[in-house]
Every structure is written in C-alpha cells, then in structure tokens.
Design a protein around this motif. Structure first.
Motif, PDB file in Angstrom:
ATOM      1  N   ARG A   1       0.820  -1.218   0.000  1.00  0.00           N
ATOM      2  CA  ARG A   1       0.000   0.000   0.000  1.00  0.00           C
ATOM      3  C   ARG A   1       0.846   1.257   0.000  1.00  0.00           C
ATOM      4  O   ARG A   1       1.866   1.316   0.679  1.00  0.00           O
ATOM      5  CB  ARG A   1      -0.913  -0.007   1.218  1.00  0.00           C
ATOM      6  N   THR A   2       0.360   2.220  -0.743  1.00  0.00           N
ATOM      7  CA  THR A   2       1.065   3.493  -0.885  1.00  0.00           C
ATOM      8  C   THR A   2       0.085   4.644  -0.638  1.00  0.00           C
ATOM      9  O   THR A   2      -1.133   4.441  -0.715  1.00  0.00           O
ATOM     10  CB  THR A   2       1.663   3.617  -2.312  1.00  0.00           C
ATOM     11  N   PRO A   3       0.620   5.851  -0.361  1.00  0.00           N
ATOM     12  CA  PRO A   3      -0.283   6.978  -0.098  1.00  0.00           C
ATOM     13  C   PRO A   3      -1.021   7.454  -1.346  1.00  0.00           C
ATOM     14  O   PRO A   3      -0.585   7.195  -2.467  1.00  0.00           O
ATOM     15  CB  PRO A   3       0.658   8.077   0.407  1.00  0.00           C
ATOM     16  N   ILE A   4      -2.126   8.161  -1.144  1.00  0.00           N
ATOM     17  CA  ILE A   4      -2.834   8.822  -2.252  1.00  0.00           C
ATOM     18  C   ILE A   4      -2.877  10.322  -1.957  1.00  0.00           C
ATOM     19  O   ILE A   4      -2.636  10.742  -0.826  1.00  0.00           O
ATOM     20  CB  ILE A   4      -4.260   8.260  -2.465  1.00  0.00           C
ATOM     21  N   SER A   5      -3.219  11.083  -2.975  1.00  0.00           N
ATOM     22  CA  SER A   5      -3.227  12.545  -2.827  1.00  0.00           C
ATOM     23  C   SER A   5      -4.489  13.023  -2.108  1.00  0.00           C
ATOM     24  O   SER A   5      -5.480  12.294  -2.000  1.00  0.00           O
ATOM     25  CB  SER A   5      -3.162  13.213  -4.202  1.00  0.00           C
ATOM     26  N   PHE A   6      -4.443  14.257  -1.653  1.00  0.00           N
ATOM     27  CA  PHE A   6      -5.601  14.872  -1.009  1.00  0.00           C
ATOM     28  C   PHE A   6      -6.811  14.872  -1.946  1.00  0.00           C
ATOM     29  O   PHE A   6      -7.928  14.539  -1.542  1.00  0.00           O
ATOM     30  CB  PHE A   6      -5.240  16.305  -0.596  1.00  0.00           C
ATOM     31  N   GLU A   7      -6.585  15.200  -3.220  1.00  0.00           N
ATOM     32  CA  GLU A   7      -7.682  15.230  -4.206  1.00  0.00           C
ATOM     33  C   GLU A   7      -8.302  13.845  -4.361  1.00  0.00           C
ATOM     34  O   GLU A   7      -9.525  13.712  -4.486  1.00  0.00           O
ATOM     35  CB  GLU A   7      -7.173  15.728  -5.570  1.00  0.00           C
ATOM     36  N   GLU A   8      -7.463  12.821  -4.371  1.00  0.00           N
ATOM     37  CA  GLU A   8      -7.987  11.453  -4.487  1.00  0.00           C
ATOM     38  C   GLU A   8      -8.818  11.070  -3.253  1.00  0.00           C
ATOM     39  O   GLU A   8      -9.838  10.395  -3.370  1.00  0.00           O
ATOM     40  CB  GLU A   8      -6.846  10.456  -4.659  1.00  0.00           C
TER      41      GLU A   8
ATOM     42  N   LYS B   1     -16.265  10.728  -1.603  1.00  0.00           N
ATOM     43  CA  LYS B   1     -17.547  11.038  -2.259  1.00  0.00           C
ATOM     44  C   LYS B   1     -18.102   9.809  -2.983  1.00  0.00           C
ATOM     45  O   LYS B   1     -19.286   9.486  -2.868  1.00  0.00           O
ATOM     46  CB  LYS B   1     -17.322  12.155  -3.295  1.00  0.00           C
ATOM     47  N   LEU B   2     -17.241   9.145  -3.721  1.00  0.00           N
ATOM     48  CA  LEU B   2     -17.647   7.951  -4.470  1.00  0.00           C
ATOM     49  C   LEU B   2     -18.154   6.864  -3.531  1.00  0.00           C
ATOM     50  O   LEU B   2     -19.214   6.260  -3.766  1.00  0.00           O
ATOM     51  CB  LEU B   2     -16.454   7.433  -5.281  1.00  0.00           C
ATOM     52  N   TYR B   3     -17.421   6.633  -2.442  1.00  0.00           N
ATOM     53  CA  TYR B   3     -17.813   5.573  -1.512  1.00  0.00           C
ATOM     54  C   TYR B   3     -19.085   5.951  -0.752  1.00  0.00           C
ATOM     55  O   TYR B   3     -19.907   5.080  -0.447  1.00  0.00           O
ATOM     56  CB  TYR B   3     -16.655   5.232  -0.563  1.00  0.00           C
ATOM     57  N   ASP B   4     -19.273   7.233  -0.475  1.00  0.00           N
ATOM     58  CA  ASP B   4     -20.542   7.689   0.125  1.00  0.00           C
ATOM     59  C   ASP B   4     -21.693   7.353  -0.826  1.00  0.00           C
ATOM     60  O   ASP B   4     -22.754   6.891  -0.401  1.00  0.00           O
ATOM     61  CB  ASP B   4     -20.521   9.201   0.371  1.00  0.00           C
TER      62      ASP B   4
END
Ligand SMILES: Cc1cc2nc3c(=O)[nH]c(=O)nc-3n(C[C@H](O)[C@H](O)[C@H](O)COP(=O)(O)O)c2cc1C
Length: 148
Positions: free
Chosen positions: A115-122, A128-131
C-alpha cells in the motif's frame, strides 16, 4: 464499547517513502505485517498476526469494494484500489492497495498487499464515491454526519 465521534476524525498520513506490507492466508487472516503497517494502523505486529484483515475495516468502506476485491483475487488476478482503513484508535488512513496471490510451485498459498499513499484530491474523490456507493447499496450510513 463507548466512543467519542470525534476520534473518527483524526487522519494518519501515510509516508511517501515507506510501504505498508502484509500477507494473509487464503481466508484473509494476517500472516505477515511489516513495521510500517503496525505504525500506521496503530497496532503492534503481534496484535495483527492471526487476525482477519477485516480488523482494519472502516465503516465508510462500501461492501461492494471488498466483494470486487475477493472476486478479483479469487480469479487469480491482481486487484488495485483505494481503501480507507480504520486504526486501532479509530482514526483513519487512506491507501492505494495492490493485492495479489503468492504462489509456491504454481499453487496459490497466500495473498499479499502493498500500500502506498494517495493525494488529497484522491481522498476527496473516493470519499464522495464511496458515500454514493453506500447510499445506492443501502449500506451503513456515515459515522460522522455533522462537523461543526
Ligand atoms: C491481502 C489482503 C489485504 C487486505 N487488506 C485490507 C485492508 O487494508 N483493509 C480492509 O478493510 N480490508 C482488507 N482486506 C479485505 C478484508 O479481508 C475484508 O474482506 C474486508 O475488510 C471486509 O470485511 P468483510 O469481508 O467481512 O465484509 C484485505 C484482504 C486481503 C486478502
């Protein structure tokens, strides 16, 4: 268990120069965890070994993401996706995960995840998508509903 809603608001940032690594048996029970995994999840390595990977499941994660994960790795294909994980202290951290099989003499024996980090925008995009997914699928609702 008693808890304070505010605990769920604390994000732990995944460092860019470290990898969170784990392996599981074929049922998803953790057989290996590296130091970074322990540090970011807030558990000791000993507390993770033998536990189901579900121990990290965050209530914001839609069921369909994990359904897709298990279907994909069940077909011996690699799965990649974004996961919001729950820490031992109920804080959270976001990762991009790559999960695939570990083979010995051509036989599937374990699964591994890097696992690696993702950006703030992601993070915003996936929250939002998971909501939306949970809404459509009538999964659980978000724990944090109001932020004053
Ligand atoms: C190698 C591997 C890594 C996994 N990593 C995670 C993870 O980081 N977070 C998580 O919530 N589930 C992870 N899972 C999926 C869990 O096993 C589980 O399916 C998920 O937490 C949802 O729980 P449920 O299947 O009981 O609904 C992983 C599974 C495998 C095989």
């Amino acid at each position: 268990m008693e808890y304070n809603e505010s605990e769920f608001l604390i994000e732990t940032l995944v460092p860019k120069d470290e990898l969170i690594i784990s392996r599981t048996d074929l049922k998803g029970n953790i057989t290996y965890a590296n130091d970074t995994f322990a540090k970011i999840s807030g558990y000791k390595i000993d507390e993770l070994l033998g536990e189901s990977h579900r121990i990290l499941r965050h209530p914001d994660m839609p069921k369909r993401v994990f359904k897709n994960l298990w279907e994909t790795i069940g077909l011996k294909e690699q799965w990649q996706g974004v996961i919001k994980n729950l820490r031992k202290d109920r804080g959270f951290y976001w990762v991009h995960a790559t999960i695939s099989g570990v083979y010995k003499n051509g036989q599937l024996i374990e699964f591994k995840s890097i696992r690696t980090p993702i950006s703030f925008e992601e993070k915003l995009k996936y929250q939002k998508l998971y909501d939306e997914y949970r809404n459509i699928d009538k999964d659980n609702i978000r724990i944090i509903k109001y932020i004053n």
